[in-house]
Design a protein around this motif. Structure first.
Motif, short mmCIF file in Angstrom:
data_model
loop_
_atom_site.label_atom_id
_atom_site.label_comp_id
_atom_site.label_asym_id
_atom_site.label_seq_id
_atom_site.Cartn_x
_atom_site.Cartn_y
_atom_site.Cartn_z
N ILE A 113 0.83 -1.21 0.00
CA ILE A 113 0.00 0.00 0.00
C ILE A 113 0.86 1.25 0.00
O ILE A 113 0.53 2.25 -0.67
N CYS A 114 1.97 1.23 0.73
CA CYS A 114 2.89 2.38 0.68
C CYS A 114 3.37 2.64 -0.75
O CYS A 114 3.44 3.79 -1.20
N GLU A 118 2.35 5.78 -2.74
CA GLU A 118 3.57 6.58 -2.65
C GLU A 118 3.69 7.26 -1.29
O GLU A 118 3.96 8.46 -1.16
N LEU A 119 3.49 6.45 -0.25
CA LEU A 119 3.57 6.93 1.12
C LEU A 119 4.93 6.56 1.72
O LEU A 119 5.52 5.54 1.37
N PRO A 120 5.42 7.35 2.67
CA PRO A 120 6.68 7.00 3.34
C PRO A 120 6.49 5.83 4.30
O PRO A 120 5.36 5.44 4.62
N ALA A 121 7.59 5.26 4.75
CA ALA A 121 7.55 4.15 5.69
C ALA A 121 6.81 4.55 6.96
O ALA A 121 6.81 5.73 7.36
N LEU A 122 6.16 3.56 7.58
CA LEU A 122 5.45 3.74 8.85
C LEU A 122 4.27 4.72 8.74
O LEU A 122 3.90 5.36 9.71
N SER A 123 3.68 4.79 7.54
CA SER A 123 2.49 5.61 7.36
C SER A 123 1.26 4.84 7.83
O SER A 123 1.26 3.61 7.90
N SER A 124 0.21 5.57 8.15
CA SER A 124 -1.08 4.98 8.49
C SER A 124 -2.07 5.23 7.36
O SER A 124 -1.99 6.26 6.67
N VAL A 125 -2.99 4.31 7.18
CA VAL A 125 -4.04 4.47 6.18
C VAL A 125 -5.36 3.98 6.78
O VAL A 125 -5.38 3.18 7.71
N TYR A 126 -6.46 4.50 6.23
CA TYR A 126 -7.76 3.93 6.54
C TYR A 126 -7.94 2.69 5.69
O TYR A 126 -7.76 2.73 4.47
N TYR A 145 -8.11 1.39 0.59
CA TYR A 145 -7.07 2.01 1.41
C TYR A 145 -7.03 3.49 1.09
O TYR A 145 -6.80 3.89 -0.07
N LEU A 146 -7.28 4.33 2.10
CA LEU A 146 -7.42 5.77 1.92
C LEU A 146 -6.30 6.51 2.65
O LEU A 146 -5.97 6.15 3.80
N ASN A 147 -5.76 7.52 2.00
CA ASN A 147 -4.81 8.41 2.68
C ASN A 147 -5.61 9.26 3.67
O ASN A 147 -6.44 10.06 3.27
N PRO A 148 -5.38 9.10 4.99
CA PRO A 148 -6.21 9.80 5.98
C PRO A 148 -6.05 11.32 5.95
O PRO A 148 -6.91 12.03 6.47
N ALA A 149 -5.00 11.81 5.32
CA ALA A 149 -4.81 13.26 5.24
C ALA A 149 -5.93 13.92 4.46
O ALA A 149 -6.26 15.09 4.70
N TYR A 150 -6.55 13.18 3.52
CA TYR A 150 -7.59 13.75 2.68
C TYR A 150 -9.00 13.43 3.16
O TYR A 150 -9.97 14.06 2.70
N PHE A 151 -9.13 12.48 4.08
CA PHE A 151 -10.47 12.03 4.49
C PHE A 151 -10.59 11.91 6.01
O PHE A 151 -10.93 10.84 6.53
N PRO A 152 -10.32 12.98 6.75
CA PRO A 152 -10.40 12.87 8.22
C PRO A 152 -11.80 12.46 8.68
O PRO A 152 -12.80 13.00 8.22
N GLY A 153 -11.84 11.45 9.55
CA GLY A 153 -13.11 11.04 10.14
C GLY A 153 -14.03 10.27 9.24
O GLY A 153 -15.20 10.04 9.59
#
Length: 238
Positions: A113-114, A118-126, A145-153
């Motif tokens: 998923i990283c 294109e996420l850095p190591a130890l990133s979190s995703v929904y 798998y969602l980048n949480p930076a764009y979809f808070p909550g």
């Protein structure tokens, strides 16, 4: 000897296929129990199961664990070039869609998923896990798998609805460029169990990587379709 041994098998396949094609065994109907079929064709359960397996491979019938064998309904036409979502695509073909949420949580992103997002190591995703039906038949297991930076909550919303519509209504985000990768695969246990099929059953895996209207990588979907439930159909414009 081999030809003689295959005759009962071929006869069973031909008889069942003929009845399916002529509508005597309607789409979606349940076949008699294996014991009754083996008695009807005066054959062993082993030969019968081999015949049923061949018909399943052709997409004519399918099996659900603990429920038995069924005549396959028409395949869903899947056009990746169309800007649509599951519920709209199914409804447009006169079928009835349904979605069940299996789980939604924030997790550490795997290496795969990283790389996809294109996420850095130890990133979190929904992670949102869902199973989807067409006319009450289980056909699709999907992991979003969602980048949480764009979809808070986002996991606090009703996730049985279209994520495409939820993105637009709550976050002002629309899909832009999309990439699809499609490969035949065998279902792993996490996908097979919700679909009520045997682990290792044939499937089509579709990996969808999505950017928004600003070109940002926002999410990816790992879709596992029953092999007999979908037909990829694309018409390329001139």
């Amino acid at each position: 000897m081999r030809d003689e041994a295959s005759r009962p098998l071929n006869a069973i396949c031909a008889a069942l296929q003929e009845q399916i094609e002529h509508g005597l065994l309607p789409q979606g109907s349940k076949l008699p129990a294996e014991r009754k079929l083996s008695e009807l064709f005066a054959t062993t359960r082993i030969t019968l199961r081999e015949a049923l397996g061949q018909l399943e491979a052709r997409g004519l019938i399918y099996r659900e664990e603990r429920r038995g064998w069924f005549v396959s309904p028409p395949r869903l036409l899947y056009n990746p070039l169309l800007r649509s979502h599951f519920h709209a695509m199914v409804a447009a073909q006169g079928r009835t869609p349904a979605t069940e949420v299996l789980g939604a949580r924030l997790i550490p992103a795997s290496v795969e998923i990283c790389e996809l997002l294109e996420l850095p190591a130890l990133s979190s995703v929904y992670q949102i896990r869902r199973v989807r039906r067409i006319d009450e038949r289980l056909v699709l297991y999907v992991e979003h798998y969602l980048n949480p930076a764009y979809f808070p909550g986002i996991i606090d919303f009703d996730l049985t609805c279209s994520l495409t519509e939820l993105y637009a209504s709550e976050y002002g985000i629309r899909y832009g460029r999309v990439r699809f990768d499609m490969v035949p695969t065998a279902l792993h246990p996490e996908a097979a169990a919700p679909l009520k099929v045997t682990t290792g059953s044939s499937a089509l895996r579709i990996t969808r990587i999505n950017r928004d209207q600003h070109g940002r990588l926002i999410d990816c979907d790992l879709e596992f379709w029953r092999h007999d439930a979908i037909q990829v159909s694309v018409e390329v414009p001139e």
